[in-house]
Design an enzyme around this catalytic site. Structure first.
Site, PDB file in Angstrom:
ATOM      1  CG  ASN A   6      -1.694   1.272   1.386  1.00 17.33           C
ATOM      2  OD1 ASN A   6      -1.766   2.085   0.463  1.00 17.33           O
ATOM      3  ND2 ASN A   6      -2.291   1.461   2.553  1.00 17.33           N
TER       4      ASN A   6
ATOM      5  CE  LYS B 106      -0.078   3.173   4.893  1.00 14.27           C
ATOM      6  NZ  LYS B 106       0.199   3.250   6.345  1.00 14.27           N
TER       7      LYS B 106
ATOM      8  CG  HIS C 299      -5.507   1.874   5.545  1.00 13.66           C
ATOM      9  ND1 HIS C 299      -5.009   2.785   6.442  1.00 13.66           N
ATOM     10  CD2 HIS C 299      -4.512   0.999   5.300  1.00 13.66           C
ATOM     11  CE1 HIS C 299      -3.763   2.483   6.713  1.00 13.66           C
ATOM     12  NE2 HIS C 299      -3.435   1.397   6.039  1.00 13.66           N
TER      13      HIS C 299
ATOM     14  CD  GLU D 250      -2.551   5.442   6.947  1.00 14.75           C
ATOM     15  OE1 GLU D 250      -1.508   5.039   7.480  1.00 14.75           O
ATOM     16  OE2 GLU D 250      -2.711   5.425   5.712  1.00 14.75           O
TER      17      GLU D 250
ATOM     18  CD  GLU E 132      -3.012  -2.420   7.506  1.00 15.75           C
ATOM     19  OE1 GLU E 132      -3.606  -1.343   7.451  1.00 15.75           O
ATOM     20  OE2 GLU E 132      -2.012  -2.663   6.820  1.00 15.75           O
TER      21      GLU E 132
ATOM     22  N   GLY F  73       3.230   2.337  10.683  1.00 16.24           N
ATOM     23  CA  GLY F  73       4.146   3.461  10.517  1.00 16.24           C
ATOM     24  C   GLY F  73       4.997   3.769  11.734  1.00 16.24           C
TER      25      GLY F  73
ATOM     26  CB  SER G 240       6.048  -1.828  11.626  1.00 20.10           C
ATOM     27  OG  SER G 240       5.658  -0.508  11.952  1.00 20.10           O
TER      28      SER G 240
HETATM   29  O1  LIG Z   1      -1.437  -0.450   4.626  1.00 20.32           O
HETATM   30  C1  LIG Z   1      -0.360  -0.614   5.206  1.00 20.32           C
HETATM   31  C2  LIG Z   1      -0.303  -0.461   6.671  1.00 20.32           C
HETATM   32  O2  LIG Z   1      -0.890   0.758   7.029  1.00 20.32           O
HETATM   33  C3  LIG Z   1       1.082  -0.637   7.247  1.00 20.32           C
HETATM   34  O3  LIG Z   1       1.889   0.465   6.982  1.00 20.32           O
HETATM   35  P1  LIG Z   1       3.443   0.367   7.455  1.00 20.32           P
HETATM   36  O4  LIG Z   1       3.994  -0.897   6.824  1.00 20.32           O
HETATM   37  O5  LIG Z   1       4.088   1.619   6.913  1.00 20.32           O
HETATM   38  O6  LIG Z   1       3.433   0.281   8.957  1.00 20.32           O
END
Ligand SMILES: O=C[C@H](O)COP(=O)(O)O
Length: 262
Positions: free
Chosen positions: A10, A12, A102, A104, A174, A180, A220
């Protein structure tokens, strides 16, 4: 039933369409350069909307073994919804997957389980596979209520889906406190909730759907920790954020089977 591992990146809100082409090209070369056949792993990139047409052109033109999808979808079919993108538009761009719910979007856009449910239905009805995101915030984890909290999200986000439909979609666990932050959940933490999600499907939709639905972990994930998480019975893959923006790192995650599960 053996479930095909799924590694989804992803991106983002990162990478222009030009940068997207460069990353997907490097990812494809990196995955293939050691002649390690990653056919056993489904690799998906999830770029911003603005990059999808360029990614489609590259994947189709070079016949890359990389699928792609969108990070969101409108709850509407068409019309006066400024700024939104419909499922039909995404399907026309060859998207195989749509990430829904998600954390976010749940946080910054107030997306409820009901809205996530509607969006997931739109994706499915357009022939795409929803990757339905669920997971608890830190305070819920500290209270030890991660399982009940997450299962409530699962129930609301999958309401009305048939056993067959759930069998074919993806749920991504998640934990918000791992996103993050660099603080990855332990494999045991991931297994606890992923198995609870599978158990919920078994209890509400039957053993066949539970055995077939793919449940991912996200938060992460890096090449160094992917194998230990993937060693857990009820984890079928990862939804990767930051690490998916670096071809070598994401390729390492996709090749988890070659890494020691330390
Ligand atoms: O969609 C992915 C998740 O939000 C994980 O993000 P991350 O790998 O940067 O912690």
């Amino acid at each position: 039933m053996a479930r095909t591992p799924l590694m989804a990146g992803n991106w983002k809100m990162n990478l222009t369409h030009v940068e997207a082409v460069a990353l997907v090209q490097k990812l494809a070369w990196t995955l293939d350069d050691k002649k390690h056949d990653y056919a056993g792993v489904e690799v998906v990139v999830v770029p911003p909307f603005t990059d999808l047409r360029s990614v489609q052109t590259l994947v189709d033109g070079d016949k890359l073994k990389i699928a792609y999808g969108a990070q969101d979808v409108s709850a509407h079919d068409a019309g006066a919804y400024t700024g939104e993108v419909s499922a039909a538009m995404l399907a026309k761009l060859g998207c195989g997957y749509v990430v829904t719910g998600h954390s976010e979007r749940r946080e910054y856009h107030g997306e409820s389980d009901a809205l996530v449910n509607t969006k997931s239905r739109k994706a499915l009805d357009a022939g795409m596979t929803p990757i339905v995101c669920v997971g608890e915030p830190l305070e819920v984890r500290k209270a030890g209520e991660q399982v009940s909290y997450t299962l409530e999200q699962v129930a609301g986000s999958l309401a009305g889906f048939t056993a067959e439909e759930v069998a074919g979609l993806v749920v991504a666990y998640e934990p918000v406190w791992a996103i993050g932050t660099g603080e990855v959940a332990t494999p045991e933490d991931a297994q606890e909730v992923c198995s609870a999600i599978r158990g919920w499907v078994a209890e509400n939709l039957g053993a066949e759907a539970a055995d077939a639905v793919r449940v991912l972990y996200g938060g992460s994930v890096k090449a160094a920790n992917a194998a230990a998480i993937m060693a857990k019975d009820d984890v079928d893959g990862c939804l990767v954020g930051g690490a998916s923006l670096v071809a070598d790192e994401f390729a390492g995650i996709c090749r988890f089977a070659e890494l020691p599960a330390v």
